[in-house]
Design a protein around this motif. Structure first.
Motif, PDB file in Angstrom:
ATOM      1  N   CYS A 101      37.828  25.816  56.823  1.00 56.05           N
ATOM      2  CA  CYS A 101      37.059  25.286  55.701  1.00 56.05           C
ATOM      3  C   CYS A 101      35.668  25.910  55.676  1.00 56.05           C
ATOM      4  CB  CYS A 101      36.957  23.767  55.828  1.00 56.05           C
ATOM      5  SG  CYS A 101      36.004  23.000  54.506  1.00 56.05           S
ATOM      6  N   LYS A 103      33.104  24.664  54.330  1.00 58.34           N
ATOM      7  CA  LYS A 103      32.075  23.632  54.384  1.00 58.34           C
ATOM      8  C   LYS A 103      31.938  23.010  55.772  1.00 58.34           C
ATOM      9  CE  LYS A 103      32.008  22.253  49.569  1.00 58.34           C
ATOM     10  NZ  LYS A 103      32.030  21.143  48.636  1.00 58.34           N
ATOM     11  N   ARG A 111      48.091  23.520  49.768  1.00 60.04           N
ATOM     12  CA  ARG A 111      48.411  22.435  48.846  1.00 60.04           C
ATOM     13  C   ARG A 111      48.783  23.004  47.488  1.00 60.04           C
ATOM     14  NH1 ARG A 111      46.222  17.637  51.148  1.00 60.04           N
ATOM     15  NH2 ARG A 111      44.632  18.066  52.694  1.00 60.04           N
ATOM     16  N   GLY A 125      43.260  23.581  50.872  1.00 59.58           N
ATOM     17  CA  GLY A 125      42.364  22.435  50.842  1.00 59.58           C
ATOM     18  C   GLY A 125      42.020  22.010  52.259  1.00 59.58           C
ATOM     19  N   CYS A 126      40.852  21.446  52.446  1.00 52.56           N
ATOM     20  CA  CYS A 126      40.400  21.027  53.774  1.00 52.56           C
ATOM     21  C   CYS A 126      41.310  19.928  54.312  1.00 52.56           C
ATOM     22  CB  CYS A 126      38.959  20.529  53.718  1.00 52.56           C
ATOM     23  SG  CYS A 126      38.304  20.086  55.348  1.00 52.56           S
ATOM     24  N   TYR A 129      40.118  16.172  53.938  1.00 50.47           N
ATOM     25  CA  TYR A 129      39.976  15.556  52.626  1.00 50.47           C
ATOM     26  C   TYR A 129      40.343  14.080  52.744  1.00 50.47           C
ATOM     27  CZ  TYR A 129      40.748  14.636  47.674  1.00 50.47           C
ATOM     28  OH  TYR A 129      40.691  14.107  46.411  1.00 50.47           O
ATOM     29  N   PRO A 130      39.653  13.146  52.170  1.00 49.57           N
ATOM     30  CA  PRO A 130      38.613  13.168  51.163  1.00 49.57           C
ATOM     31  C   PRO A 130      37.189  13.239  51.718  1.00 49.57           C
ATOM     32  CG  PRO A 130      39.350  10.925  51.431  1.00 49.57           C
ATOM     33  CD  PRO A 130      40.160  11.779  52.370  1.00 49.57           C
ATOM     34  N   ASN A 131      37.011  13.240  53.052  1.00 51.50           N
ATOM     35  CA  ASN A 131      35.655  13.320  53.597  1.00 51.50           C
ATOM     36  C   ASN A 131      35.022  14.675  53.315  1.00 51.50           C
ATOM     37  OD1 ASN A 131      35.921  10.744  54.612  1.00 51.50           O
ATOM     38  ND2 ASN A 131      36.681  11.442  56.595  1.00 51.50           N
ATOM     39  N   CYS A 132      35.824  15.729  53.293  1.00 52.55           N
ATOM     40  CA  CYS A 132      35.330  17.068  52.975  1.00 52.55           C
ATOM     41  C   CYS A 132      36.170  17.603  51.838  1.00 52.55           C
ATOM     42  CB  CYS A 132      35.434  17.985  54.204  1.00 52.55           C
ATOM     43  SG  CYS A 132      34.919  19.681  53.849  1.00 52.55           S
ATOM     44  N   LYS A 133      35.538  18.111  50.798  1.00 53.90           N
ATOM     45  CA  LYS A 133      36.257  18.579  49.623  1.00 53.90           C
ATOM     46  C   LYS A 133      36.251  20.102  49.525  1.00 53.90           C
ATOM     47  CE  LYS A 133      35.786  14.456  46.816  1.00 53.90           C
ATOM     48  NZ  LYS A 133      35.382  13.467  47.682  1.00 53.90           N
ATOM     49  N   LEU A 135      37.582  23.883  49.503  1.00 51.08           N
ATOM     50  CA  LEU A 135      38.841  24.493  49.094  1.00 51.08           C
ATOM     51  C   LEU A 135      38.663  25.985  48.908  1.00 51.08           C
ATOM     52  CD1 LEU A 135      39.047  25.178  45.734  1.00 51.08           C
ATOM     53  CD2 LEU A 135      38.817  22.726  45.700  1.00 51.08           C
TER      54      LEU A 135
END
Length: 138
Positions: A101, A103, A111, A125-126, A129-133, A135
């Motif tokens: 990722c 980020k 995904r 996608g990370c 997710y949903p804590n880190c978005k 991609l």
């Protein structure tokens, strides 16, 4: 090819090990003149290993390792085994490196977009997710 040969030996380790021990004993009796001294046995290990791996590979070829399914014939009460059809080609899969990722640095997951204008497209996608978005588009 070498990868497949070693994989077969690993998957059938017990058969491979028994084969290797038998080959070492036969080798020591007939090639080394019944020498079971440690230096004689150590000298025999590399070439007997290769021979055992190859014998294991050719005796356990890929066709015999395929799963079988149980089919009950209609005419008699005996059970018969038939080969399961495997429609997967060798080139159906490709090796991919899993990116990290941008980020948070976690591993990413492949995904498929379900909604919006990119529905049906694949993306990375990370995994957090949903804590880190984070991609990555493919």
């Amino acid at each position: 090819m070498i990868k497949n040969i070693l994989k077969t030996a690993f998957n059938n380790f017990q058969a491979f090990f028994v084969t290797w021990v038998i080959i070492i004993i036969v080798n020591q009796l007939f090639i080394f003149g019944a020498c079971f001294a440690p230096y004689c046995v150590v000298a025999a290990l590399p070439h007997t290993f290769v021979i055992a791996v190859l014998i294991n590979y050719f005796l356990n070829d890929e066709e015999s390792n395929e799963p079988q399914k149980l089919v009950k014939p209609e005419s008699d009460n005996q059970l018969k085994f038939t080969q399961v059809e495997n429609n997967i080609e060798e080139n159906d899969f490709e090796e991919t490196e899993i990116p990290f990722c941008p980020k948070c640095g976690s591993a990413m997951v492949l995904r498929t977009a379900k909604n919006g204008q990119y529905a049906g497209n694949k993306f990375w996608g990370c995994s957090k997710y949903p804590n880190c978005k984070g991609l990555l588009n493919i």
